[in-house]
Design an enzyme around this catalytic site. Structure first.
Site, PDB file in Angstrom:
ATOM      1  N   LYS A 193       0.866  -1.115  -0.131  1.00 19.31           N
ATOM      2  CA  LYS A 193      -0.058  -0.047  -0.153  1.00 19.31           C
ATOM      3  C   LYS A 193       0.820   1.187  -0.127  1.00 19.31           C
ATOM      4  O   LYS A 193       0.541   2.046  -0.529  1.00 19.31           O
ATOM      5  CB  LYS A 193      -1.019  -0.243   1.191  1.00 19.31           C
ATOM      6  CG  LYS A 193      -0.231   0.100   2.665  1.00 19.31           C
ATOM      7  CD  LYS A 193      -1.307   0.015   3.586  1.00 19.31           C
ATOM      8  CE  LYS A 193      -0.578  -0.161   5.234  1.00 19.31           C
ATOM      9  NZ  LYS A 193      -1.630  -0.110   6.366  1.00 19.31           N
ATOM     10  N   LYS A 197      14.148  -8.453 -36.774  1.00 24.19           N
ATOM     11  CA  LYS A 197      13.524  -7.189 -36.892  1.00 24.19           C
ATOM     12  C   LYS A 197      12.409  -7.319 -38.032  1.00 24.19           C
ATOM     13  O   LYS A 197      12.461  -8.082 -38.817  1.00 24.19           O
ATOM     14  CB  LYS A 197      14.478  -6.035 -37.398  1.00 24.19           C
ATOM     15  CG  LYS A 197      15.445  -5.761 -36.338  1.00 24.19           C
ATOM     16  CD  LYS A 197      14.414  -4.818 -35.227  1.00 24.19           C
ATOM     17  CE  LYS A 197      15.302  -3.973 -34.439  1.00 24.19           C
ATOM     18  NZ  LYS A 197      14.652  -3.177 -33.219  1.00 24.19           N
ATOM     19  N   LYS A 232      18.007 -13.349 -30.564  1.00 24.60           N
ATOM     20  CA  LYS A 232      16.453 -13.209 -30.092  1.00 24.60           C
ATOM     21  C   LYS A 232      15.150 -12.750 -30.839  1.00 24.60           C
ATOM     22  O   LYS A 232      15.314 -12.117 -31.596  1.00 24.60           O
ATOM     23  CB  LYS A 232      16.661 -12.297 -28.629  1.00 24.60           C
ATOM     24  CG  LYS A 232      16.137 -11.129 -28.750  1.00 24.60           C
ATOM     25  CD  LYS A 232      16.222 -10.358 -27.337  1.00 24.60           C
ATOM     26  CE  LYS A 232      16.091  -8.944 -27.564  1.00 24.60           C
ATOM     27  NZ  LYS A 232      14.382  -9.029 -27.952  1.00 24.60           N
ATOM     28  N   ASP A 233      14.304 -13.215 -30.522  1.00 25.48           N
ATOM     29  CA  ASP A 233      13.058 -12.910 -31.111  1.00 25.48           C
ATOM     30  C   ASP A 233      12.839 -11.456 -30.532  1.00 25.48           C
ATOM     31  O   ASP A 233      13.119 -11.010 -29.401  1.00 25.48           O
ATOM     32  CB  ASP A 233      11.845 -13.691 -30.423  1.00 25.48           C
ATOM     33  CG  ASP A 233      11.531 -14.953 -31.345  1.00 25.48           C
ATOM     34  OD1 ASP A 233      12.007 -15.149 -32.332  1.00 25.48           O
ATOM     35  OD2 ASP A 233      10.940 -15.996 -30.633  1.00 25.48           O
ATOM     36  N   ASP A 234      11.789 -10.835 -31.301  1.00 20.68           N
ATOM     37  CA  ASP A 234      11.550  -9.482 -30.747  1.00 20.68           C
ATOM     38  C   ASP A 234      10.189  -9.689 -29.678  1.00 20.68           C
ATOM     39  O   ASP A 234       9.585 -10.729 -29.826  1.00 20.68           O
ATOM     40  CB  ASP A 234      10.702  -8.778 -31.841  1.00 20.68           C
ATOM     41  CG  ASP A 234      10.322  -7.106 -31.730  1.00 20.68           C
ATOM     42  OD1 ASP A 234      10.111  -6.877 -30.432  1.00 20.68           O
ATOM     43  OD2 ASP A 234      10.487  -6.460 -32.698  1.00 20.68           O
ATOM     44  N   GLY A 246      19.970  -4.002 -32.624  1.00 16.13           N
ATOM     45  CA  GLY A 246      19.126  -4.488 -33.677  1.00 16.13           C
ATOM     46  C   GLY A 246      19.650  -3.509 -34.754  1.00 16.13           C
ATOM     47  O   GLY A 246      20.003  -4.158 -35.752  1.00 16.13           O
TER      48      GLY A 246
END
Length: 414
Positions: A99, A148, A174-176, A360
């Protein structure tokens, strides 16, 4: 200490940090103290949160302007007894920041786990050494690239991209993170087709590349999906941890039927960590907690690229991932976003050898394609390890990259 110590950055317009700290300690444990009968105080004493540190910070005008009031800033530390919570991350986070996170003026900076508490967390299954053993690469930073433009594309397109990146000398592809289960490139088909390509490249060029496939789906389907991926031959699982929760990561890491490394993506984490005034610190969220929960890799914004973290924060993430800890293997730091070959000396200087360089556009945007982009990065890595300026390297792919993206590291000394 048998429980956990939480470190907070607090802002208080009453200008009484000690009082605010005590209110937090009580509010997250027994609720009140001074008005309790002595006998009840004795009974509840072992459950009470204890303020162990209060440090006033200098006034910060930008903070006052943002909050539209004058506040006193401070760092406080509160110890929470292990008796109060079960030894799992949902209970720990709810106890220390549940909280309180709604306050809007408190930031959870760190959590210090007792040794007794650490025993309940798996840490990385492979860690840095295990990943290096898989690749048989022990003497340099690893190079990773990303698929990509895969949405709406078929398996043939994936295979071409993967082959080019692997031939370029990339260690991990790696995958997107936004590539989910779909009819054109379903999970198991991506893995089987990808493994065929990577085996072919290995047999032809002698370079081994691992494929990190995106693990997606509903929470209660994840383990089954992960096991399907493993059965299909998955090398690594990419996982959007903060879309699901740290405890889900832990459950995957602890499962013996999922014997592959897990790569944690930071998607959604900015909702928790971006503010300097409230939320959870990036080093805690993307460093310590990911490592404890079982991530072998942690991706996070680099201090150099297009979605940059402050350098101090990025280095603190890396410290939590790689510092010696008798309970946990080390996780790979993966500083990401906007990385091109000219940044390689910076990355090596700041993060050392045990880092994954993740690119990338810096690979796919090369004029000689992903093959040229990968080769440019590998040339930059080799030159950096030899302490050779990048502009002096006789490599056409690296020269092309430096012409496009520049060479900001030309004066970097390792």
């Amino acid at each position: 200490m048998s429980g956990i110590i939480a470190t907070y950055l607090i802002h208080d317009d009453s200008h009484n940090l000690e009082k605010k700290a005590e209110q937090i300690a009580l509010g997250l444990t027994i609720g009140s103290w001074t008005h309790l009968p002595h006998l009840l105080q004795e009974q509840l004493k072992q459950h009470k949160g204890n303020v162990i540190h209060v440090e006033e910070l200098a006034e910060h005008e930008h903070t006052n302007s943002y909050l539209r009031k004058k506040v006193k800033r401070g760092i406080i530390k509160i110890e929470y007894p292990l008796l109060n919570f079960s030894p799992d991350l949902p209970a720990i986070l709810t106890t220390t920041f549940g909280k309180l996170s709604l306050d809007g003026e408190v930031k959870l900076i760190d959590l210090t786990f007792s040794d007794e508490l650490k025993k309940h967390f798996p840490g990385p299954k492979f860690g840095i050494d295990g990943i290096r053993n898989l690749l048989q690469v022990h003497d340099r930073p690893l190079l990773m690239s990303i698929f990509k433009g895969m949405i709406g594309r078929n398996i043939g397109y994936l295979k071409t991209q993967l082959r080019d990146q692997a031939i370029g000398g990339v260690d991990i592809v790696k995958d997107d993170e936004i590539l989910f289960e779909n009819a054109l490139t379903p999970l198991t088909k991506r893995i089987v087709s990808g493994k065929e390509v990577l085996q072919s490249v290995y047999e032809t060029y002698g370079h081994k590349t691992l494929y990190a496939v995106n693990l997606t789906g509903r929470t209660f389907d994840l383990k089954e999906n992960a096991k399907r991926a493993v059965q299909a031959g998955a090398d690594i699982l990419l996982f959007n941890v903060f879309s699901y929760g740290l405890d889900v990561l832990q459950s995957l890491a602890e499962d013996d039927e999922i014997p592959v490394p897990i790569m944690a993506h930071p998607a959604v984490s900015g909702a928790y960590s971006a503010s300097k005034l409230y939320g959870v610190s990036s080093p805690l969220l993307l460093g310590k907690l990911l490592r404890y929960a079982g991530a072998d890799f942690s991706l996070f914004p680099s201090p150099y690229g297009s979605v940059a973290l402050e350098k101090e924060e990025a280095l603190a993430i890396s410290k939590y991932l790689t510092e010696d800890d008798a309970f946990f293997k080390k996780s790979f730091s993966v500083p990401s976003a906007g990385i091109h070959p000219g940044f390689v000396p910076f990355i090596a200087r700041d993060f050392g050898k045990d880092v994954v360089i993740n690119a990338g556009g810096g690979i796919h945007g090369h004029p000689n394609g992903a093959q040229g982009g990968g080769k440019a990065f590998r040339a930059a890595i080799d030159a950096t390890l030899q302490n050779k300026p990048l502009h002096e390297v006789d490599d056409i792919n690296l020269h092309s990259a430096l012409q496009i993206w520049g060479n900001p590291s030309h004066e970097v000394k390792l």
